[in-house]
Design a protein around this motif. Structure first.
Motif, PDB file in Angstrom:
ATOM      1  N   ARG A 215      55.410  31.819  11.651  1.00  0.00           N
ATOM      2  CA  ARG A 215      55.836  32.022  10.260  1.00  0.00           C
ATOM      3  C   ARG A 215      57.347  32.216  10.140  1.00  0.00           C
ATOM      4  O   ARG A 215      57.841  32.679   9.121  1.00  0.00           O
TER       5      ARG A 215
ATOM      6  N   CYS B  41      52.112  39.084   6.084  1.00  0.00           N
ATOM      7  CA  CYS B  41      52.926  37.883   6.164  1.00  0.00           C
ATOM      8  C   CYS B  41      52.830  37.039   4.893  1.00  0.00           C
ATOM      9  O   CYS B  41      53.781  36.331   4.531  1.00  0.00           O
TER      10      CYS B  41
ATOM     11  N   GLU C  35      48.246  38.978   8.787  1.00  0.00           N
ATOM     12  CA  GLU C  35      48.171  37.834   7.882  1.00  0.00           C
ATOM     13  C   GLU C  35      48.352  38.261   6.431  1.00  0.00           C
ATOM     14  O   GLU C  35      49.025  37.571   5.650  1.00  0.00           O
TER      15      GLU C  35
ATOM     16  N   SER D  39      55.653  37.621   2.708  1.00  0.00           N
ATOM     17  CA  SER D  39      56.935  37.121   3.206  1.00  0.00           C
ATOM     18  C   SER D  39      58.062  38.158   3.180  1.00  0.00           C
ATOM     19  O   SER D  39      59.155  37.888   2.671  1.00  0.00           O
TER      20      SER D  39
ATOM     21  N   LYS E 233      63.223  37.477   9.869  1.00  0.00           N
ATOM     22  CA  LYS E 233      63.623  36.131   9.504  1.00  0.00           C
ATOM     23  C   LYS E 233      65.095  35.968   9.875  1.00  0.00           C
ATOM     24  O   LYS E 233      65.834  36.950   9.947  1.00  0.00           O
TER      25      LYS E 233
END
Length: 372
Positions: A233, A182, A179, A185, A245
């Motif tokens: 996420r 993340c 967490e 990002s 991503k």
């Protein structure tokens, strides 16, 4: 021209981590300088040959050790020399592994100016107690400073390495690390389980003492927490231990799993060219004295098949089912019956259950089914 990946091995680090069995060690500056000089000689030795005319470079990966331990001009000079020897794709992915505590704003700006467009930070944990236990040289705060400096330097493609199943670690503690990371990002996350390797301080400390490590059940809980949390996420799970991503999967690693040809430079570096595997000399003094070649092996047809599955099935996209089906159909059938493999869209891939026992599944392709 055929695509080629380049790997540059920098075998130096500030301090050897307690779990690490890589070909790396601390070294004095004069040794590092001698190594860079020898490395440049090895790279220039590729100039003008058939290989440099046959291939075009798609990715470059500076790995180690800790490549960012080198002076900025040294690492950037290596990249400049590579460009002089090889033709690069305009959008080639160029990655530098960096340990927090070994980069600053000036060094990162130098990397960007030289064309480095991807950083891979070896964080491992967001818990300072775990970092100390692992033997890391940095704290969480130092990582945050380096990460922010990388963003300010213009890096828009950053990976963070993390390690789970650490001694004393709980599933809740692992989730806190995920967490915290993340929240920053990053474009890519590599999440590995700790492996206790022979010859390391961790082996002496923990081998044969499973009570000091998370149980297998706890380790699997951490793995599934990782998948769930990262999916929520926006990260795609594209390989057993890697998440990205959309559009940010590591091109260098994908090439490795898809068996793209690659050329390695430096101590112990490996190459794969037209199904011939080369490994450089692994003795530092021998390498510095001018010896690079260590071994050479032409892969048999069976060896190529085994690598195709052993590497390709690590990817969640799997591999093309029709390729080599004549050799492996009985194994496909067996593993699908065991719900370890699934087939759809013309591809074979690991199921979630198959990923849980991936070492077993992948080893099947190195067994008697690969004969012939």
């Amino acid at each position: 021209m055929k695509p080629l990946e380049l790997y540059i091995h920098i075998p130096f680090c500030v301090r050897k981590c307690a779990y690490c069995d890589f070909l790396s060690a601390p070294a004095e500056r004069n040794v590092q300088e001698a190594y860079v000089k020898r490395l440049l000689e090895e790279i220039r030795g590729s100039a003008g040959g058939e290989l440099s005319a046959e291939y075009q470079v798609t990715t470059v990966f500076f790995g180690g050790g800790t490549p960012s331990i080198l002076r900025t001009d040294e690492l950037c000079g290596i990249l400049k020399t590579l460009r002089e020897v090889w033709e690069f794709y305009e959008d080639a992915e160029i990655t530098v592994e960096a340990n927090p505590g070994t980069v600053d704003a000036e060094k990162l700006a130098g990397y960007r100016e030289a064309g480095v467009n991807r950083l891979s930070f070896g964080l491992q944990s967001a818990d300072d107690r775990e970092l100390e236990m692992l033997g890391r040289i940095h704290t969480w705060e130092q990582f945050l400073e380096n990460y922010e400096a990388a963003r300010k330097a213009g890096f828009t493609n950053i990976n963070v390495d993390l390690m789970s199943a650490l001694p004393g670690q709980t599933a809740a503690g692992w989730r806190r690390t995920l967490e915290r990371v993340c929240a920053l990002s990053p474009e890519h996350l590599s999440a590995y389980s700790l492996m206790i390797e022979e010859g390391t301080p961790f082996y002496e400390r923990y081998n044969g003492r499973p009570e000091l490590l998370p149980s297998e059940e706890e380790e699997r809980r951490m793995y599934y927490d990782t998948k769930r949390l990262l999916a929520a996420r926006g990260y795609e799970h594209y390989e057993i231990s890697n998440y990205a991503k959309p559009g940010y999967a590591c091109r260098h690693n994908l090439g490795y799993w898809r068996r793209t040809d690659y050329k390695g430079y430096g101590l112990g570096a490996a190459s794969l060219l037209d199904n011939v595997r080369y490994t450089n000399e692994t003795g530092l003094s021998e390498y510095l004295s001018g010896c690079a070649a260590g071994s050479e092996e032409r892969l048999s047809a069976r060896g190529v098949r085994e690598e195709y599955f052993f590497l390709g099935l690590r990817m969640t996209e799997g591999v093309r089912a029709e390729r080599y089906r004549e050799f492996y159909e009985p194994l496909f059938r067996k593993l699908k019956e065991q719900r370890l493999l699934e087939e759809s869209g013309g591809r074979i891939r690991l199921t979630d259950r198959g990923i849980d026992v991936s070492n077993y599944v992948l080893a099947q392709f190195l067994d008697e089914y690969g004969a012939g």
